[in-house]
Design a protein around this motif. Structure first.
Motif, PDB file in Angstrom:
ATOM      1  N   UNK A   1     -27.013  29.515  -3.494  1.00 20.40           N
ATOM      2  CA  UNK A   1     -28.397  28.824  -3.361  1.00 20.40           C
ATOM      3  C   UNK A   1     -29.168  28.518  -4.710  1.00 20.40           C
ATOM      4  N   UNK A   2     -29.191  29.590  -5.596  1.00 19.36           N
ATOM      5  CA  UNK A   2     -29.617  29.504  -6.885  1.00 19.36           C
ATOM      6  C   UNK A   2     -29.505  28.196  -7.463  1.00 19.36           C
ATOM      7  N   UNK A   3     -27.935  27.854  -7.678  1.00 18.38           N
ATOM      8  CA  UNK A   3     -27.367  26.852  -8.437  1.00 18.38           C
ATOM      9  C   UNK A   3     -27.933  25.466  -7.787  1.00 18.38           C
ATOM     10  N   UNK A   4     -28.140  25.418  -6.433  1.00 20.95           N
ATOM     11  CA  UNK A   4     -28.428  24.331  -5.849  1.00 20.95           C
ATOM     12  C   UNK A   4     -30.183  24.042  -6.076  1.00 20.95           C
ATOM     13  N   UNK A   5     -30.955  25.059  -6.211  1.00 20.57           N
ATOM     14  CA  UNK A   5     -32.273  24.890  -6.366  1.00 20.57           C
ATOM     15  C   UNK A   5     -32.610  24.608  -7.890  1.00 20.57           C
ATOM     16  N   UNK A   6     -32.021  25.069  -8.739  1.00 15.62           N
ATOM     17  CA  UNK A   6     -32.217  25.126 -10.209  1.00 15.62           C
ATOM     18  C   UNK A   6     -32.529  23.466 -10.799  1.00 15.62           C
TER      19      UNK A   6
ATOM     20  N   UNK B   1     -35.872  22.678 -11.800  1.00 17.10           N
ATOM     21  CA  UNK B   1     -36.068  22.531 -13.155  1.00 17.10           C
ATOM     22  C   UNK B   1     -36.665  21.128 -13.611  1.00 17.10           C
ATOM     23  N   UNK B   2     -36.567  20.012 -12.899  1.00 15.87           N
ATOM     24  CA  UNK B   2     -36.825  18.762 -13.075  1.00 15.87           C
ATOM     25  C   UNK B   2     -38.297  18.699 -12.776  1.00 15.87           C
ATOM     26  N   UNK B   3     -38.871  19.434 -11.734  1.00 16.04           N
ATOM     27  CA  UNK B   3     -40.264  19.627 -11.374  1.00 16.04           C
ATOM     28  C   UNK B   3     -41.042  20.536 -12.758  1.00 16.04           C
ATOM     29  N   UNK B   4     -40.502  21.538 -12.772  1.00 16.33           N
ATOM     30  CA  UNK B   4     -40.979  22.348 -14.016  1.00 16.33           C
ATOM     31  C   UNK B   4     -41.377  21.447 -15.251  1.00 16.33           C
ATOM     32  N   UNK B   5     -40.130  20.983 -15.769  1.00 13.34           N
ATOM     33  CA  UNK B   5     -40.412  20.375 -17.047  1.00 13.34           C
ATOM     34  C   UNK B   5     -41.414  19.040 -16.921  1.00 13.34           C
ATOM     35  N   UNK B   6     -40.718  18.039 -16.129  1.00 11.59           N
ATOM     36  CA  UNK B   6     -41.345  16.758 -16.101  1.00 11.59           C
ATOM     37  C   UNK B   6     -42.845  16.481 -15.325  1.00 11.59           C
ATOM     38  N   UNK B   7     -42.939  17.391 -14.433  1.00 11.82           N
ATOM     39  CA  UNK B   7     -44.243  17.427 -13.591  1.00 11.82           C
ATOM     40  C   UNK B   7     -45.249  18.292 -13.989  1.00 11.82           C
ATOM     41  N   UNK B   8     -44.714  19.734 -13.831  1.00 11.43           N
ATOM     42  CA  UNK B   8     -45.776  20.583 -14.356  1.00 11.43           C
ATOM     43  C   UNK B   8     -46.020  20.732 -15.959  1.00 11.43           C
ATOM     44  N   UNK B   9     -44.982  20.393 -16.737  1.00  7.48           N
ATOM     45  CA  UNK B   9     -44.806  20.154 -18.089  1.00  7.48           C
ATOM     46  C   UNK B   9     -46.100  19.130 -18.325  1.00  7.48           C
ATOM     47  N   UNK B  10     -45.863  17.975 -17.758  1.00  6.42           N
ATOM     48  CA  UNK B  10     -46.856  16.926 -17.994  1.00  6.42           C
ATOM     49  C   UNK B  10     -48.154  17.227 -17.883  1.00  6.42           C
TER      50      UNK B  10
END
Length: 283
Positions: A10-15, A19-28
């Motif tokens: 489950x963790x592998x499916x969610x990462x 990860x995309x959300x955290x880096x490209x959305x929350x990061x921006x």
């Protein structure tokens, strides 16, 4: 499969998505928040990464920007109210008055404009509302005077109401479909008139759907900058147009970031208000 391996799966499916959300959305968003407190050097044009409130001081002290913010919010609220009024009859017919086949047909017709380019739909309205457009042509046929609504805030209101109407209609249809027919029958058996049934049963239960649709209409109207450029007049500038001009023309990214933060704050405040009316519970 052991519970531990299932958890790892489950963790592998969610990462990846998180990860995309955290880096490209929350990061921006984090970079946006930081740059709003920077400045552009007037002489060199370089960004000075020193903490300052100057961008926000300009925004709140300059009446030009406060007028633009009020215009953006006012038209967004007006579009939301207009779409609620326009969506009610059709949503009620789709949800309660037609069979499954006709319901599907009507929903496809409602969604059909979304399959075409937004620019094409905006330019179509320019042809309709122009001085020699379809609107004035029809008015001349019946002997009425021409209407000069092209490139005004009225034209902007009409175009926005048309563009975002499907986003209001769909949640309202879903909310009306959830109302049990037994409630309507019980209200009628108690002697309630159709208006009383609507006011005391239907409308309160449809509020979450209206609130959910209003989040779409309000937020996308607030953030749009294409329609004001194409169908708005000299006094139709939105917050998005100021952000666009400061990023793409003058290169003042910190000032654009500061105005964007104010826009995000207004949208967030509206979403919190809509949440109190069950907007996110209805979906």
């Amino acid at each position: 499969m052991t519970p531990g391996r299932k958890l790892l799966g489950h963790i592998a499916l969610l990462v990846p998505p998180f990860g995309w959300l955290g880096v490209f959305y929350l990061g921006s968003l984090s970079v946006l928040l930081l740059s709003a407190f920077w400045q552009v050097d007037a002489m060199s044009g370089e960004i000075v990464r020193d903490w300052t409130w100057e961008n926000f001081r300009i925004l709140f002290s300059d009446t030009t920007y406060t007028v633009i913010a009020r215009r953006t919010t006012g038209i967004a609220i007006l579009v939301t109210i207009t779409d609620i009024i326009l969506a009610w009859p059709l949503a009620w017919v789709i949800a309660r008055k037609v069979g499954p086949r006709l319901k599907l047909t009507l929903l496809v017709l409602v969604a059909l404009p979304l399959w075409s380019s937004m620019l094409a739909r905006i330019y179509a309205w320019r042809l309709i509302l122009g001085h020699d457009g379809v609107l004035n042509w029809g008015l001349r046929l019946v002997g009425l005077p021409d209407q000069n609504v092209a490139f005004t805030n009225i034209a902007l209101w009409i175009v926005f109401s048309y563009l975002w109407l499907p986003f209001m209609l769909m949640p309202m249809v879903a909310a009306l479909e959830r109302i049990p027919a037994s409630l309507l029958d019980a209200a009628g058996d108690q002697g309630a008139t159709p208006w009383q049934v609507f006011r005391t049963v239907v409308f309160p239960l449809a509020i979450p759907g209206m609130a959910a649709g209003s989040v779409f209409t309000f937020a996308v109207t607030q953030g749009d900058y294409v329609a004001p450029m194409l169908v708005g007049g000299a006094g139709s500038e939105f917050i998005g147009n100021v952000v666009y001009s400061n990023v793409g023309v003058s290169g003042n990214v910190p000032f654009a970031a500061a105005f964007s933060l104010i826009l995000l704050a207004m949208v967030a405040a509206y979403m919190l208000l809509a949440r109190r009316f069950g907007a996110f519970d209805a979906q």
